[in-house]
Design an enzyme around this catalytic site. Structure first.
Site, mmCIF file in Angstrom:
data_model
loop_
_atom_site.group_PDB
_atom_site.id
_atom_site.type_symbol
_atom_site.label_atom_id
_atom_site.label_comp_id
_atom_site.label_asym_id
_atom_site.label_seq_id
_atom_site.Cartn_x
_atom_site.Cartn_y
_atom_site.Cartn_z
ATOM 1 N N GLY A 157 0.831 -1.195 0.000
ATOM 2 C CA GLY A 157 0.000 0.000 0.000
ATOM 3 C C GLY A 157 0.864 1.242 0.000
ATOM 4 N N GLY B 262 2.301 2.406 5.255
ATOM 5 C CA GLY B 262 3.375 1.476 5.574
ATOM 6 C C GLY B 262 4.171 1.914 6.791
ATOM 7 C CD GLU C 97 5.090 -3.186 -3.664
ATOM 8 O OE1 GLU C 97 5.347 -1.980 -3.895
ATOM 9 O OE2 GLU C 97 4.094 -3.768 -4.090
ATOM 10 C CB CYS D 268 3.497 0.939 -6.290
ATOM 11 S SG CYS D 268 3.590 -0.854 -6.498
ATOM 12 C CD GLU E 192 2.728 5.831 -5.291
ATOM 13 O OE1 GLU E 192 3.060 4.836 -5.969
ATOM 14 O OE2 GLU E 192 2.509 5.779 -4.072
#
Length: 489
Positions: A237, A242, A259, A295, A394
């Site tokens: 995620g 995270g 990840e 991602c 992002e």
């Protein structure tokens, strides 16, 4: 195993799957919305915190005293092969679910759906390869290196590639001998519950070994990161979440596999020969793959001055030709974003970039004629500053940021000017030079001239997380602990 009837359509009204039983949710139900139509396709069971606790308890019992702990690697492999065969058999149903629940278009089916069953069969094979390894060194006797399952694994998966991530993580955890509690995203709950249905109806995996709960709130998810009965957390995620998972797990020193996000760079060297097919791949990998909700997206494109204008003009033309549409339309090349909130977030990033001085080469909003559904145009921004928000954060939408660079050293410096380090690409006619540049990028995997790593460990540097998914036997070892045993000569 006795012959069991096949499941019906996978878009269904599920209950929670706890200890091998379907359990009525104590938290009621919540809507599951089709991002292409904005219509509710069904409702999902909202697990209470107590029911999440029940799922953890079931997994704990199944590991500590159930049949799974004494099942041989060959026995685990047999169950995973059953799962793989069921996933292949029902791939069309999972594809229909993916179109309705998370907007998967036809050109994503192989990576989103079709590979899942074969991943289970591959994990089955790997399970049979887990053996003690004798090593020799200083001292008398021999040392046996033994890898043992960690215990109970909580698996938290995102909404962008839910099916393949659910399957991959469950595969590796089970092949290593663990039991699991799977919590899918509240935006894609049916993906995890449909997997539970196949496990329940078409495999011999014992009760309690796999549990699937779909709480809508954060308290249930938090319990999966803090409960002392959980030995490991496998999370995919955002980097922000995270970091929260990592903090929550710290007090008990739980094992982690994280990840997380990425802001990967694609470097085009000045000797690159770029065909239209190459540029289409570059646009897919950097912008349109699952509407930019990946991602691994190469969302920063680094171009030298000599190639900049030509490459941008050609990419703009290709971007305008991408057919954005309903995932059920076989001609659609890009579907919607997952939600209204995500569309608003992407719009805010684009508007902010323009306000910061970037130029909008194409796209920038809702496609014409798409008044219903969470659609956003393929978007290309030029004159992007390497330190600007759109180059650093992002976006998770179909937005490609184009940056200029002077020479190879400058390109590497710009690529590494990021809190993330998940993926990347280098394009150039001189392969040795391109590989040399790839070696200098601080990231988990790099493709050279469109050739990505094969069955290699997958994960990232920096805020992109740590630990590695898949990658053959390495993927299983992430879910195991190493024990050294001294054996007298």
């Amino acid at each position: 195993m006795a012959e069991k009837p096949p499941p019906g359509p996978l878009v269904d009204a599920y209950q929670l799957y706890i200890d091998g039983r379907w359990v009525e949710p104590e938290g009621g139900r919540y809507d599951d919305v089709d991002p292409a139509t904005e219509q509710t396709i069904g409702t999902a069971p909202d697990a209470s915190v107590a029911q999440v606790s029940d799922a953890i308890a079931a997994a704990r019992r199944a590991f500590d005293g159930g049949a799974w702990g004494t099942t041989s690697p060959e026995g685990r492999a047999r169950c995973l092969n059953q799962l793989g065969e069921a996933l292949v058999k029902h791939a069309d149903e999972f594809c229909a679910l993916s179109q309705a629940e998370w907007g998967c278009v036809a050109n994503e089916r192989v990576m989103q759906i079709d590979g899942a069953g074969y991943m289970s069969m591959h994990a089955a094979q790997l399970a049979t390869e887990l053996t003690d390894e004798p090593v020799t060194g200083i001292g008398a006797g021999t040392t046996l290196l033994r890898r043992e399952p960690l215990g109970v694994v909580s698996i938290l998966t995102p909404w962008n590639f839910p099916h393949c991530l659910n399957v991959m993580k469950v595969n590796n955890a089970l092949a290593a001998g663990n039991t699991v509690v799977l919590k899918p995203s509240p935006l894609t709950p049916l993906a995890g519950l449909a997997l539970a249905r196949l496990i329940d109806e078409e495999t011999d995996i014992p009760p309690g070994v796999v549990n699937v709960v779909t709480p809508s709130g954060i308290e249930g998810a938090r319990l999966l990161t803090t409960d002392p009965r959980v030995d490991m957390i496998s999370f995919t995620g955002s980097s922000a979440v995270g970091c929260e998972v990592m903090r929550a797990a710290g007090d008990a020193m739980k094992r982690l596999l994280l990840e997380c996000g990425g802001k990967s760079a694609s470097i085009v060297l000045d000797d690159a020969q770029l065909t239209d097919d190459t540029l289409r791949q570059m646009l897919f990998d950097g912008c349109s793959l699952h509407a930019g909700q990946a991602c691994i997206l190469h969302s920063r494109l680094l171009l030298p001055d000599a190639l900049h204008d030509d490459v941008v003009d050609r990419l703009v033309a290709l971007a305008r030709d991408i057919k954005v549409g309903d995932p059920r339309d076989p001609e659609a090349q890009m579907g919607p974003l997952i939600s209204a909130a995500q569309r608003d977030r992407v719009q805010a990033h684009v508007d902010g970039a323009v306000n910061d001085g970037a130029k909008l080469a194409t796209g920038g909003g809702r496609p014409a004629g798409r008044d219903v559904g969470y659609y956003f145009e393929p978007t290309i921004l030029t004159d992007v500053d390497p330190d600007s928000a759109v180059a650093q954060e992002e976006v998770f939408g179909p937005v490609l940021s184009v940056l200029r660079y002077r020479d190879d050293d400058d390109a590497v410096a710009i690529a590494n000017n990021s809190r993330y380090g998940l993926s990347g690409a280098v394009w150039g006619a001189d392969v040795d030079r391109a590989v040399g540049v790839a070696r200098r990028i601080r990231t988990g995997q790099v493709a050279v001239n469109g050739v990505g790593p094969g069955d290699a460990p997958f994960g990232g540097f920096k805020l992109s997380g740590f630990g590695r998914e898949s990658g053959g036997i390495t993927g299983l070892h992430q879910y195991m602990e190493v024990k050294a045993i001294g054996v007298p000569a």
